[in-house]
Design an enzyme around this catalytic site. Structure first.
Site, PDB file in Angstrom:
ATOM      1  N   ASP A  78      -1.657 -57.538   5.899  1.00  0.00           N
ATOM      2  CA  ASP A  78      -1.517 -56.334   6.735  1.00  0.00           C
ATOM      3  C   ASP A  78      -0.387 -55.413   6.279  1.00  0.00           C
ATOM      4  O   ASP A  78      -0.270 -54.290   6.775  1.00  0.00           O
ATOM      5  CB  ASP A  78      -1.142 -56.743   8.184  1.00  0.00           C
ATOM      6  CG  ASP A  78      -2.330 -57.256   8.960  1.00  0.00           C
ATOM      7  OD1 ASP A  78      -3.464 -57.033   8.515  1.00  0.00           O
ATOM      8  OD2 ASP A  78      -2.107 -57.860  10.025  1.00  0.00           O
ATOM      9  N   LYS A 125       0.341 -52.259  14.851  1.00  0.00           N
ATOM     10  CA  LYS A 125      -1.052 -51.851  14.604  1.00  0.00           C
ATOM     11  C   LYS A 125      -1.991 -52.586  15.564  1.00  0.00           C
ATOM     12  O   LYS A 125      -1.666 -53.681  16.060  1.00  0.00           O
ATOM     13  CB  LYS A 125      -1.480 -52.109  13.148  1.00  0.00           C
ATOM     14  CG  LYS A 125      -1.618 -53.586  12.752  1.00  0.00           C
ATOM     15  CD  LYS A 125      -3.045 -54.130  12.860  1.00  0.00           C
ATOM     16  CE  LYS A 125      -3.063 -55.618  12.743  1.00  0.00           C
ATOM     17  NZ  LYS A 125      -3.669 -56.542  13.463  1.00  0.00           N
ATOM     18  N   SER A 178       3.895 -62.724  17.544  1.00  0.00           N
ATOM     19  CA  SER A 178       2.648 -63.519  17.484  1.00  0.00           C
ATOM     20  C   SER A 178       1.599 -62.959  18.440  1.00  0.00           C
ATOM     21  O   SER A 178       1.040 -63.671  19.268  1.00  0.00           O
ATOM     22  CB  SER A 178       2.902 -64.982  17.846  1.00  0.00           C
ATOM     23  OG  SER A 178       3.752 -65.555  16.922  1.00  0.00           O
ATOM     24  N   GLY A 233       5.529 -58.782  12.622  1.00  0.00           N
ATOM     25  CA  GLY A 233       6.265 -59.290  11.460  1.00  0.00           C
ATOM     26  C   GLY A 233       5.942 -58.477  10.216  1.00  0.00           C
ATOM     27  O   GLY A 233       6.828 -58.162   9.412  1.00  0.00           O
ATOM     28  N   SER A 234       4.680 -58.111  10.061  1.00  0.00           N
ATOM     29  CA  SER A 234       4.251 -57.355   8.875  1.00  0.00           C
ATOM     30  C   SER A 234       4.913 -55.980   8.818  1.00  0.00           C
ATOM     31  O   SER A 234       5.332 -55.523   7.757  1.00  0.00           O
ATOM     32  CB  SER A 234       2.724 -57.163   8.886  1.00  0.00           C
ATOM     33  OG  SER A 234       2.078 -58.407   8.785  1.00  0.00           O
ATOM     34  N   GLY A 293      -0.892 -60.427  17.333  1.00  0.00           N
ATOM     35  CA  GLY A 293      -2.022 -59.738  16.695  1.00  0.00           C
ATOM     36  C   GLY A 293      -1.747 -58.254  16.506  1.00  0.00           C
ATOM     37  O   GLY A 293      -2.654 -57.456  16.317  1.00  0.00           O
ATOM     38  N   LEU A 294      -0.446 -57.884  16.559  1.00  0.00           N
ATOM     39  CA  LEU A 294      -0.057 -56.473  16.456  1.00  0.00           C
ATOM     40  C   LEU A 294       0.736 -56.185  15.180  1.00  0.00           C
ATOM     41  O   LEU A 294       1.316 -55.104  15.042  1.00  0.00           O
ATOM     42  CB  LEU A 294       0.782 -56.069  17.682  1.00  0.00           C
ATOM     43  CG  LEU A 294       0.103 -56.215  19.047  1.00  0.00           C
ATOM     44  CD1 LEU A 294       1.089 -55.936  20.181  1.00  0.00           C
ATOM     45  CD2 LEU A 294      -1.098 -55.266  19.154  1.00  0.00           C
TER      46      LEU A 294
HETATM   47  O1  C5P Z   1      -2.034 -62.497   4.784  1.00  0.00           O
HETATM   48  P1  C5P Z   1      -1.476 -63.111   6.025  1.00  0.00           P
HETATM   49  O2  C5P Z   1      -0.310 -64.018   5.750  1.00  0.00           O
HETATM   50  O3  C5P Z   1      -1.156 -62.110   7.078  1.00  0.00           O
HETATM   51  O4  C5P Z   1      -2.634 -64.020   6.615  1.00  0.00           O
HETATM   52  C1  C5P Z   1      -2.401 -64.986   7.613  1.00  0.00           C
HETATM   53  C2  C5P Z   1      -3.552 -65.958   7.632  1.00  0.00           C
HETATM   54  O5  C5P Z   1      -4.750 -65.299   8.081  1.00  0.00           O
HETATM   55  C3  C5P Z   1      -3.926 -66.556   6.291  1.00  0.00           C
HETATM   56  O6  C5P Z   1      -3.165 -67.702   6.041  1.00  0.00           O
HETATM   57  C4  C5P Z   1      -5.398 -66.889   6.473  1.00  0.00           C
HETATM   58  O7  C5P Z   1      -5.549 -68.100   7.171  1.00  0.00           O
HETATM   59  C5  C5P Z   1      -5.884 -65.770   7.395  1.00  0.00           C
HETATM   60  N1  C5P Z   1      -6.505 -64.652   6.664  1.00  0.00           N
HETATM   61  C6  C5P Z   1      -7.730 -64.819   6.053  1.00  0.00           C
HETATM   62  N2  C5P Z   1      -8.298 -63.770   5.379  1.00  0.00           N
HETATM   63  C7  C5P Z   1      -7.689 -62.567   5.348  1.00  0.00           C
HETATM   64  C8  C5P Z   1      -6.444 -62.360   5.980  1.00  0.00           C
HETATM   65  C9  C5P Z   1      -5.881 -63.433   6.640  1.00  0.00           C
HETATM   66  O8  C5P Z   1      -8.338 -65.911   6.085  1.00  0.00           O
HETATM   67  N3  C5P Z   1      -8.270 -61.571   4.692  1.00  0.00           N
END
Ligand code: C5P
Length: 318
Positions: free
Chosen positions: A141, A11, A101, A107-108, A103-104
């Site tokens: 994500d 994405k 790593s 992993g999600s 931003g795409l």
């Molecule tokens: O949810 P995810 O593990 O992908 O998020 C990675 C990091 O991004 C979180 O640990 C947080 O620091 C940050 N994040 C956030 N607010 C969001 C999504 C992600 O602060 N809505």
């Protein structure tokens, strides 16, 4: 039992605005998320054990226990212990095409594919919203990666409102392979620098988030206006990542000067993308950048915006 081959698209963010803090430590966001044709392929095959094993061709992937695909499988076995017991574990082979790593959501989208795949293999019959509820426990994500396409995302990123995909558009993705940005670092730095601008009451957050539905970007997507979409691309995290990494800012500048519709960093980076109105333009810009920058560390990919999330590529009977 059948084995499944699943396609897991990456994405990009066409829009990312940080509205405020949440009680759970995350941020309230408004985003426009977009699937692209650059995708990993995952094969899920029953292994006759009571365990999951991850195989991957990329040395950059985290060790098994930290891998989101593995965590997704673990969550499914905990939520559906009888099915896990009945059908057993799975070998998950990940053919990696999405940079790690970056931003795409690489992993999600792998985790999303495991959720979709185990739902099929264990004949659970979970609906997409049910799968997305499980996905939200694993990462912000992942619910989007399941359904894919184009969606307005609010809350932590898990509240999704799909819109028509501008799937006639193309992108050139550009990433320095050795440059990885930690997502928690990007959000925490943003909080330190811009926390005093955060909305603090729930009503303001709600009304700000709902305004995105009538924003110029969404209108441009609905009206299929590529030039307008390019002008409205926006990502708050650029404000902390680009000053820290001038190399990425220069890369974005080089893409912008090549006459594209618009450029943006995706998520917390380090990928930047250039929006193009044709495959020919995207391929030409990729070639120009390869010739001009001559940096072996720079990875460049051409992809089309697409309207699908996780989908089955092939099914085979054991
Ligand atoms: O949810 P995810 O593990 O992908 O998020 C990675 C990091 O991004 C979180 O640990 C947080 O620091 C940050 N994040 C956030 N607010 C969001 C999504 C992600 O602060 N809505």
């Amino acid at each position: 039992m059948h084995s499944y081959s699943l396609i897991a698209p990456a994405k990009i963010n066409l829009y990312l605005e940080i509205l405020g803090d949440r009680a759970d430590g995350y941020h309230e966001l408004v985003m426009l998320l977009q699937s692209i044709s650059l995708a990993d392929r995952l094969e899920l095959r029953a292994n006759g054990r009571q365990a999951f094993r991850i195989h991957c061709d990329s040395p950059q992937m985290p060790p098994q226990e930290q891998n989101l695909a593995y965590k997704a499988a673990q969550v499914m076995s905990q939520q559906f212990p009888d099915s896990f017991h009945q059908f057993g574990g799975v070998d998950i082979t990940i053919e990696k095409h999405i940079p790690v790593s970056a931003g795409l959501a690489g992993g999600s989208t792998n985790a999303a594919a495991v959720l979709v795949g185990l739902n099929l293999m264990w004949e659970l019959g979970l609906t997409q919203p049910e799968l997305q509820e499980i996905a939200a426990q694993l990462g912000s994500d992942i619910p989007f990666c399941i359904s894919g396409g184009t969606a307005i995302a609010t809350g932590r990123g898990e509240c999704l409102d799909p819109i028509n995909s501008p799937d006639w558009l193309w992108v050139v993705l550009a990433k320095y392979r050795s440059l990885e940005i930690s997502t928690p670092w990007a959000y925490n730095t943003y909080r330190q620098q811009f926390g005093d601008t955060y909305l603090t009451d729930a009503d303001s957050i709600q009304s700000r988030a709902s305004r995105v539905h009538s924003s110029p970007l969404v209108e441009a997507i609905v009206g299929q206006n590529g030039a307008q979409i390019g002008q409205q691309l926006y990502n708050d995290l650029e404000k902390v990542v680009l000053p820290e990494h001038p190399k990425i800012a220069r890369l974005k500048g080089a893409l912008q000067r090549s006459g594209v519709l618009g450029t943006l960093m995706s998520g917390s980076g380090s990928t930047v993308f250039a929006l193009c109105d044709s495959q020919a333009q995207a391929e030409r810009i990729k070639q120009e950048l390869t010739d001009d920058l001559t940096d072996p560390d720079l990875g460049l990919w051409v992809a089309q915006l697409c309207s699908n999330g996780i989908h089955v590529g092939a099914v085979a009977k054991k």
